[in-house]
Scaffold this motif. Structure first.
Motif, PDB file in Angstrom:
ATOM      1  N   ILE A 218       0.845  -1.197   0.000  1.00 52.15           N
ATOM      2  CA  ILE A 218       0.000   0.000   0.000  1.00 52.15           C
ATOM      3  C   ILE A 218       0.879   1.245   0.000  1.00 52.15           C
ATOM      4  O   ILE A 218       1.523   1.557   1.004  1.00 52.15           O
ATOM      5  CB  ILE A 218      -0.932   0.035   1.230  1.00 52.15           C
ATOM      6  N   PRO A 219       0.944   1.980  -1.123  1.00 56.81           N
ATOM      7  CA  PRO A 219       1.645   3.262  -1.121  1.00 56.81           C
ATOM      8  C   PRO A 219       0.773   4.312  -0.430  1.00 56.81           C
ATOM      9  O   PRO A 219      -0.425   4.391  -0.692  1.00 56.81           O
ATOM     10  CB  PRO A 219       1.814   3.570  -2.612  1.00 56.81           C
TER      11      PRO A 219
ATOM     12  N   ILE B 241       2.738  -4.465   3.454  1.00 62.13           N
ATOM     13  CA  ILE B 241       3.876  -3.549   3.418  1.00 62.13           C
ATOM     14  C   ILE B 241       3.336  -2.157   3.145  1.00 62.13           C
ATOM     15  O   ILE B 241       2.760  -1.891   2.087  1.00 62.13           O
ATOM     16  CB  ILE B 241       4.891  -3.953   2.331  1.00 62.13           C
ATOM     17  N   LEU B 242       3.487  -1.276   4.115  1.00 65.52           N
ATOM     18  CA  LEU B 242       3.068   0.122   3.985  1.00 65.52           C
ATOM     19  C   LEU B 242       4.269   0.955   3.559  1.00 65.52           C
ATOM     20  O   LEU B 242       5.340   0.849   4.171  1.00 65.52           O
ATOM     21  CB  LEU B 242       2.537   0.663   5.307  1.00 65.52           C
TER      22      LEU B 242
ATOM     23  N   GLY C 109       7.886  -0.834  -2.301  1.00 62.58           N
ATOM     24  CA  GLY C 109       7.162  -1.909  -1.636  1.00 62.58           C
ATOM     25  C   GLY C 109       7.454  -3.262  -2.256  1.00 62.58           C
ATOM     26  O   GLY C 109       7.624  -4.273  -1.544  1.00 62.58           O
ATOM     27  N   ILE C 110       7.523  -3.316  -3.584  1.00 62.58           N
ATOM     28  CA  ILE C 110       7.796  -4.588  -4.266  1.00 62.58           C
ATOM     29  C   ILE C 110       9.216  -5.065  -3.964  1.00 62.58           C
ATOM     30  O   ILE C 110       9.455  -6.275  -3.773  1.00 62.58           O
ATOM     31  CB  ILE C 110       7.551  -4.443  -5.774  1.00 62.58           C
ATOM     32  N   ARG C 111      10.159  -4.150  -3.900  1.00 67.41           N
ATOM     33  CA  ARG C 111      11.534  -4.547  -3.550  1.00 67.41           C
ATOM     34  C   ARG C 111      11.587  -5.132  -2.140  1.00 67.41           C
ATOM     35  O   ARG C 111      12.269  -6.148  -1.906  1.00 67.41           O
ATOM     36  CB  ARG C 111      12.467  -3.339  -3.672  1.00 67.41           C
TER      37      ARG C 111
ATOM     38  N   ILE D 190      -2.774  -2.002  -3.733  1.00 69.42           N
ATOM     39  CA  ILE D 190      -4.090  -1.401  -3.514  1.00 69.42           C
ATOM     40  C   ILE D 190      -3.873   0.005  -2.960  1.00 69.42           C
ATOM     41  O   ILE D 190      -2.883   0.258  -2.252  1.00 69.42           O
ATOM     42  CB  ILE D 190      -4.944  -2.265  -2.554  1.00 69.42           C
ATOM     43  N   ASP D 191      -4.758   0.921  -3.292  1.00 70.28           N
ATOM     44  CA  ASP D 191      -4.582   2.303  -2.858  1.00 70.28           C
ATOM     45  C   ASP D 191      -4.976   2.492  -1.397  1.00 70.28           C
ATOM     46  O   ASP D 191      -5.781   1.735  -0.851  1.00 70.28           O
ATOM     47  CB  ASP D 191      -5.414   3.240  -3.742  1.00 70.28           C
ATOM     48  N   ALA D 192      -4.422   3.553  -0.796  1.00 73.79           N
ATOM     49  CA  ALA D 192      -4.633   3.819   0.620  1.00 73.79           C
ATOM     50  C   ALA D 192      -5.865   4.654   0.907  1.00 73.79           C
ATOM     51  O   ALA D 192      -6.234   4.848   2.066  1.00 73.79           O
ATOM     52  CB  ALA D 192      -3.405   4.543   1.199  1.00 73.79           C
TER      53      ALA D 192
END
Length: 247
Positions: A8-9, A32-33, A75-77, A90-92
């Protein structure tokens, strides 16, 4: 092995992100935030959220705002470093239907080498200009991929296979802001990835906050489409040959 997590970005969505995270954790998935340089108020909220569930949440912070695309890649890393094979983005802001997460994960588990992409199902309240603007991007994506594989490239609800995305990011600098969601799909399509389109209800941000900047982001998106178009021309023989081989 199939081991998914949720990414979640977050950028200044302190009023909505708590409910989104609670709903995500209710699915049993780790989260992962990525705090993309939020204000102190949002940073504090994210700190409390992460501290309340340390076994389920990883909180990563950018010192300054770098854009949604860069936050997703961060987040993907971290997902890859933690051993996860797939990352559900997914959006925050609460606009996505978190109850659909299990459906997205089921599709990803059944097709682990494919990218599961959400396409919005709006009600009659959506402004016409919003639909027209999205449709223009859809047309450009169909042109730039020489296919109709992707129904909607702008919806930020999707499941990425981690390894191919990071391989792409290592060899090509992807858009860091609102251009990321579309560009990454086009380039993964060029790489030969298959797509699974999943309809999902999309509403307006529950906190009323939108970070889309009309002039800046439209300029970025227009430049991206132009760059991808010329990239498509170079790849056209390969893309057409692939299409004919599947016919």
């Amino acid at each position: 092995m199939f081991k998914p997590c949720v990414v979640i970005p977050v950028y200044n969505h302190e009023h909505a992100v708590g409910a989104v995270v609670d709903a995500v954790l209710a699915t049993g998935l780790p989260c992962i935030l990525v705090d993309d340089g939020s204000t102190a108020a949002c940073a504090q909220v994210l700190g409390h959220i992460a501290a309340a569930a340390p076994q389920q949440i990883i909180l990563v912070r950018h010192a300054r705002n770098q854009g949604k695309g860069e936050a997703v890649l961060t987040g993907i890393r971290h997902a890859a470093d933690a051993g996860y094979t797939h990352a559900l983005q997914i959006d925050a802001d609460g606009q996505h239907c978190v109850a659909d997460i299990p459906r997205f994960i089921e599709h990803a588990a059944a097709h682990p080498t494919s990218l599961v992409v959400g396409y919005p199902q709006y009600d009659e309240s959506v402004p016409a200009i919003r639909l027209y603007g999205r449709y223009l991007t859809h047309v450009w994506v169909w042109i730039n991929t020489l296919s109709l594989q992707v129904k909607d490239s702008m919806c930020g609800f999707r499941v990425y296979p981690v390894a191919p995305v990071l391989a792409l990011a290592r060899r090509h600098r992807l858009g860091t802001r609102m251009d990321f969601d579309t560009e990454v799909l086009v380039r993964l399509c060029w790489d030969g990835m298959d797509f699974i389109n999943v309809g999902t209800r999309v509403g307006y941000p529950t906190d009323g906050v939108s970070h889309f900047r009309m002039w800046r982001d439209n300029a970025l998106i227009s430049r991206m489409h132009a760059t991808l178009f010329f990239g498509m021309l170079i790849r056209a023989p390969k893309l057409l040959a692939r299409k004919w081989s599947k016919a």
